[in-house]
Write a protein that holds these residues in place. Sequence first.
Motif, PDB file in Angstrom:
ATOM      1  N   ILE A   1       6.698  -2.041  -6.218  1.00  9.31           N
ATOM      2  CA  ILE A   1       7.007  -2.971  -4.979  1.00  9.31           C
ATOM      3  C   ILE A   1       7.031  -4.430  -5.359  1.00  9.31           C
ATOM      4  CG2 ILE A   1       6.251  -3.388  -2.765  1.00  9.31           C
ATOM      5  CD1 ILE A   1       7.206  -0.346  -2.946  1.00  9.31           C
ATOM      6  N   GLU A   2       5.956  -4.876  -5.953  1.00 10.00           N
ATOM      7  CA  GLU A   2       5.948  -6.122  -6.290  1.00 10.00           C
ATOM      8  C   GLU A   2       7.125  -6.798  -7.237  1.00 10.00           C
ATOM      9  OE1 GLU A   2       1.579  -7.906  -6.366  1.00 10.00           O
ATOM     10  OE2 GLU A   2       2.003  -6.433  -8.126  1.00 10.00           O
ATOM     11  N   ARG A   3       7.564  -5.938  -7.756  1.00 10.44           N
ATOM     12  CA  ARG A   3       8.687  -6.402  -8.969  1.00 10.44           C
ATOM     13  C   ARG A   3      10.025  -6.349  -8.160  1.00 10.44           C
ATOM     14  NH1 ARG A   3      12.486  -7.634 -11.459  1.00 10.44           N
ATOM     15  NH2 ARG A   3      12.940  -7.505 -13.890  1.00 10.44           N
TER      16      ARG A   3
ATOM     17  N   VAL B   1      13.562  -2.584   0.394  1.00  6.98           N
ATOM     18  CA  VAL B   1      12.490  -2.326   1.117  1.00  6.98           C
ATOM     19  C   VAL B   1      11.389  -1.341   0.469  1.00  6.98           C
ATOM     20  CG1 VAL B   1      11.606  -1.556   3.449  1.00  6.98           C
ATOM     21  CG2 VAL B   1      13.616  -2.770   3.555  1.00  6.98           C
ATOM     22  N   GLY B   2      10.185  -1.681   0.497  1.00  8.00           N
ATOM     23  CA  GLY B   2       9.010  -0.954  -0.205  1.00  8.00           C
ATOM     24  C   GLY B   2       8.594  -0.034   1.175  1.00  8.00           C
ATOM     25  N   TYR B   3       8.698   1.261   1.042  1.00 11.50           N
ATOM     26  CA  TYR B   3       7.949   2.148   2.232  1.00 11.50           C
ATOM     27  C   TYR B   3       6.778   2.850   1.572  1.00 11.50           C
ATOM     28  CZ  TYR B   3       8.131   4.904   6.335  1.00 11.50           C
ATOM     29  OH  TYR B   3       7.952   5.595   7.602  1.00 11.50           O
ATOM     30  N   ILE B   4       5.517   2.475   1.803  1.00 14.27           N
ATOM     31  CA  ILE B   4       4.511   2.887   1.149  1.00 14.27           C
ATOM     32  C   ILE B   4       3.332   3.536   2.080  1.00 14.27           C
ATOM     33  CG2 ILE B   4       4.957   1.473  -0.925  1.00 14.27           C
ATOM     34  CD1 ILE B   4       2.351   0.102   0.053  1.00 14.27           C
ATOM     35  N   GLY B   5       2.478   4.198   1.567  1.00 12.63           N
ATOM     36  CA  GLY B   5       1.332   4.685   2.429  1.00 12.63           C
ATOM     37  C   GLY B   5       0.596   5.769   1.561  1.00 12.63           C
ATOM     38  N   PRO B   6      -0.504   5.966   1.936  1.00 11.20           N
ATOM     39  CA  PRO B   6      -1.552   7.123   1.315  1.00 11.20           C
ATOM     40  C   PRO B   6      -0.827   8.467   1.479  1.00 11.20           C
ATOM     41  CG  PRO B   6      -2.298   6.760   3.319  1.00 11.20           C
ATOM     42  CD  PRO B   6      -1.220   5.697   3.307  1.00 11.20           C
ATOM     43  N   ASN B   7      -1.441   9.413   0.542  1.00  6.38           N
ATOM     44  CA  ASN B   7      -0.759  10.774   0.517  1.00  6.38           C
ATOM     45  C   ASN B   7      -0.936  11.331   2.050  1.00  6.38           C
ATOM     46  OD1 ASN B   7      -0.073  10.941  -2.202  1.00  6.38           O
ATOM     47  ND2 ASN B   7      -2.417  11.425  -2.677  1.00  6.38           N
TER      48      ASN B   7
ATOM     49  N   VAL C   1       4.204  -0.443   5.661  1.00  8.19           N
ATOM     50  CA  VAL C   1       3.166   0.311   5.392  1.00  8.19           C
ATOM     51  C   VAL C   1       2.981   1.360   6.499  1.00  8.19           C
ATOM     52  CG1 VAL C   1       0.980   0.601   4.522  1.00  8.19           C
ATOM     53  CG2 VAL C   1       2.180  -1.557   3.992  1.00  8.19           C
ATOM     54  N   ILE C   2       3.059   2.655   6.077  1.00  8.64           N
ATOM     55  CA  ILE C   2       2.713   3.604   7.013  1.00  8.64           C
ATOM     56  C   ILE C   2       1.443   4.504   6.848  1.00  8.64           C
ATOM     57  CG2 ILE C   2       4.288   5.407   5.709  1.00  8.64           C
ATOM     58  CD1 ILE C   2       5.130   6.624   8.258  1.00  8.64           C
ATOM     59  N   ASP C   3       0.726   4.540   7.871  1.00 11.28           N
ATOM     60  CA  ASP C   3      -0.483   5.362   7.719  1.00 11.28           C
ATOM     61  C   ASP C   3      -0.770   6.323   9.092  1.00 11.28           C
ATOM     62  OD1 ASP C   3      -2.879   6.217   6.635  1.00 11.28           O
ATOM     63  OD2 ASP C   3      -3.926   4.421   7.159  1.00 11.28           O
TER      64      ASP C   3
END
Length: 319
Positions: free
Chosen positions: A210-212, A43-49, A219-221
């Motif tokens: 993430i793509e790989r 699982v990719g867990y991403i978001g801005p700073n 996505v968290i914001d």
Amino acid sequence: MIRTNELRKDFTVRVKSGRFRREKRVVEAVAGVTLSIEPGEMVGYIGPNGAGKSTTLKMLTGVLTPSGGDVEVCGLRPVPQRTKLALNIGVVFGQRSQLWWDLPLHESFALLRHIYRVPAAEHAARLRRCRDLLDLDDFLDIPVRQLSLGQRMRGELTAALLHGPRVLFLDEPTIGLDVVSKQAVRSFLAELGATGDVTLVLTTHDLADIERLCERLVVIDHGRVVHDGTIDALHTRYGSRRSLVADLADPLPDGFVLPGATLVGVEADRHRVTFALDGVTAGVAVAGLVAAVSIRDLSVVEPDIEDVVARLYASTDAP
């Protein structure tokens, strides 16, 4: 393997109020995150700073105590059962090290075996696999402080896996690495994930990771989950489009229309054109273009996930 329900984390900060006074203010870093991650998922867990990514990981690993909600990792509650949880998880933080700075790399691995009380045969088998996949042999006898960043990161990954964790948390594992080192780390993690033996949660600003590696993207914001699904679903949701780029033998005719596509760029005296593929497949678009003009070369450009995520961030309003 991981379950959260309305997970929250608040921080109390002091801000300036007037010339000599400061007042307390509550900042909501994580605002009700609900997730369920199955064994073996990547699982990719991403978001801005400042979105709450690292704060979430720290609550999942027992470093921070949640302000509210429920959380379980490997069937354990991270804070009250922190010691037991540590035997079931591995953690790699790109900016922090779990290796001994002045010791050769292999001695750090030996110390970790004793700390986690791993049987010698199991430790040797796991280390042998990491040595093969990450090419560790050339620098096993070098003190950690003398390793390059790429070599140290490969050592960090090995150290996190030697006790056989069920979950691996990665926070910016490729930050600052050169292209060759990034590829080595990504290939290793892809092979690790393919076995299904380890659940992997990856936070990063490098969306190529993430793509790989990850089929699922969260996505968290502003402390809230704004997307939970596949990367393809993210492209569909936010209007991502593939592009057809063609180098023409003759200028594009005036008023030319390619059904199902939108002309978005014309260069080199109308000899190079770019169409966004809206409601048509690449094959149909190519056939329509070939029927109208003579083509020297063409390519289909896949949508850039960075652009998609940027549009997602722009569409979410601050609370």
